[in-house]
Write a protein that holds these residues in place. Structure first.
Motif, PDB file in Angstrom:
ATOM      1  N   GLU A 198       1.883   9.329  -5.838  1.00  0.00           N
ATOM      2  CA  GLU A 198       2.048  10.619  -5.196  1.00  0.00           C
ATOM      3  C   GLU A 198       0.803  10.995  -4.398  1.00  0.00           C
ATOM      4  O   GLU A 198       0.388  12.149  -4.356  1.00  0.00           O
ATOM      5  N   ALA A 199       0.221  10.006  -3.744  1.00  0.00           N
ATOM      6  CA  ALA A 199      -0.967  10.185  -2.911  1.00  0.00           C
ATOM      7  C   ALA A 199      -0.508  10.292  -1.461  1.00  0.00           C
ATOM      8  O   ALA A 199      -0.482   9.304  -0.727  1.00  0.00           O
ATOM      9  N   LYS A 200      -0.093  11.493  -1.062  1.00  0.00           N
ATOM     10  CA  LYS A 200       0.557  11.678   0.231  1.00  0.00           C
ATOM     11  C   LYS A 200      -0.325  11.317   1.413  1.00  0.00           C
ATOM     12  O   LYS A 200       0.154  10.760   2.397  1.00  0.00           O
ATOM     13  N   SER A 201      -1.609  11.619   1.364  1.00  0.00           N
ATOM     14  CA  SER A 201      -2.464  11.278   2.509  1.00  0.00           C
ATOM     15  C   SER A 201      -2.595   9.770   2.663  1.00  0.00           C
ATOM     16  O   SER A 201      -2.593   9.248   3.777  1.00  0.00           O
ATOM     17  N   LEU A 202      -2.661   9.063   1.548  1.00  0.00           N
ATOM     18  CA  LEU A 202      -2.722   7.602   1.607  1.00  0.00           C
ATOM     19  C   LEU A 202      -1.370   7.020   1.997  1.00  0.00           C
ATOM     20  O   LEU A 202      -1.308   6.004   2.698  1.00  0.00           O
ATOM     21  N   ALA A 259       0.837  -1.201   0.000  1.00  0.00           N
ATOM     22  CA  ALA A 259       0.000   0.000   0.000  1.00  0.00           C
ATOM     23  C   ALA A 259       0.873   1.252   0.000  1.00  0.00           C
ATOM     24  O   ALA A 259       0.598   2.222  -0.711  1.00  0.00           O
ATOM     25  N   LEU A 260       1.942   1.232   0.781  1.00  0.00           N
ATOM     26  CA  LEU A 260       2.869   2.357   0.851  1.00  0.00           C
ATOM     27  C   LEU A 260       3.541   2.588  -0.497  1.00  0.00           C
ATOM     28  O   LEU A 260       3.642   3.729  -0.974  1.00  0.00           O
ATOM     29  N   ASP A 261       3.968   1.525  -1.129  1.00  0.00           N
ATOM     30  CA  ASP A 261       4.635   1.624  -2.426  1.00  0.00           C
ATOM     31  C   ASP A 261       3.702   2.200  -3.486  1.00  0.00           C
ATOM     32  O   ASP A 261       4.079   3.105  -4.234  1.00  0.00           O
ATOM     33  N   VAL A 262       2.483   1.698  -3.549  1.00  0.00           N
ATOM     34  CA  VAL A 262       1.531   2.180  -4.553  1.00  0.00           C
ATOM     35  C   VAL A 262       1.172   3.641  -4.294  1.00  0.00           C
ATOM     36  O   VAL A 262       1.161   4.462  -5.213  1.00  0.00           O
ATOM     37  N   ALA A 263       0.912   3.991  -3.036  1.00  0.00           N
ATOM     38  CA  ALA A 263       0.576   5.377  -2.699  1.00  0.00           C
ATOM     39  C   ALA A 263       1.732   6.311  -3.053  1.00  0.00           C
ATOM     40  O   ALA A 263       1.513   7.406  -3.580  1.00  0.00           O
ATOM     41  N   CYS A 264       2.943   5.866  -2.802  1.00  0.00           N
ATOM     42  CA  CYS A 264       4.125   6.676  -3.110  1.00  0.00           C
ATOM     43  C   CYS A 264       4.248   6.900  -4.618  1.00  0.00           C
ATOM     44  O   CYS A 264       4.459   8.025  -5.067  1.00  0.00           O
ATOM     45  N   ARG A 265       4.085   5.849  -5.391  1.00  0.00           N
ATOM     46  CA  ARG A 265       4.188   5.973  -6.845  1.00  0.00           C
ATOM     47  C   ARG A 265       3.075   6.826  -7.421  1.00  0.00           C
ATOM     48  O   ARG A 265       3.250   7.485  -8.436  1.00  0.00           O
TER      49      ARG A 265
END
Length: 108
Positions: free
Chosen positions: A52-56, A44-50
């Motif tokens: 650029e979904a900072k809140s997620l 989840a962290l990797d996908v959110a980072c890619r």
């Protein structure tokens, strides 16, 4: 099975999938499946980072930090969460940022 297994791709544009994966990881926190929970939070962290979904990214980092805190990995948890938390310049009255701040304070 994590996000890429469930959805067939890690190149997702839909944020609900990231949230669902983080929630799925959270459901396994209290069970013996902590290794699976960690893998789900990392995904989840990797996908959110890619995306650029900072809140997620903050939510996933908070979840992973809570798991690591339970495992006695306080330094790693603090480092991870601080790196995401300090990106924010506003919105500190939101629930996610307030919870992240409290968790960071508890990791010292």
């Amino acid at each position: 099975m994590c996000l890429h297994d469930i959805r067939g791709s890690t190149e997702l544009k839909r944020h609900p999938a990231v949230e669902a994966e983080a929630e799925r990881g959270g459901a396994t926190l209290a069970s013996p499946l902590q290794t699976e929970a960690e893998a789900c939070f990392r995904q989840a962290l990797d996908v959110a980072c890619r995306q650029e979904a900072k809140s997620l990214e903050l939510r996933a980092a908070s979840s992973l930090a809570r798991l690591w805190q339970q495992q006695g990995k306080k330094a790693e948890a603090h480092q991870l969460l601080a790196s995401v938390y300090h990106w924010f310049t506003e919105g500190f009255d939101t629930k996610d940022l307030q919870e992240a701040k409290a968790l960071l304070e508890g990791l010292h």
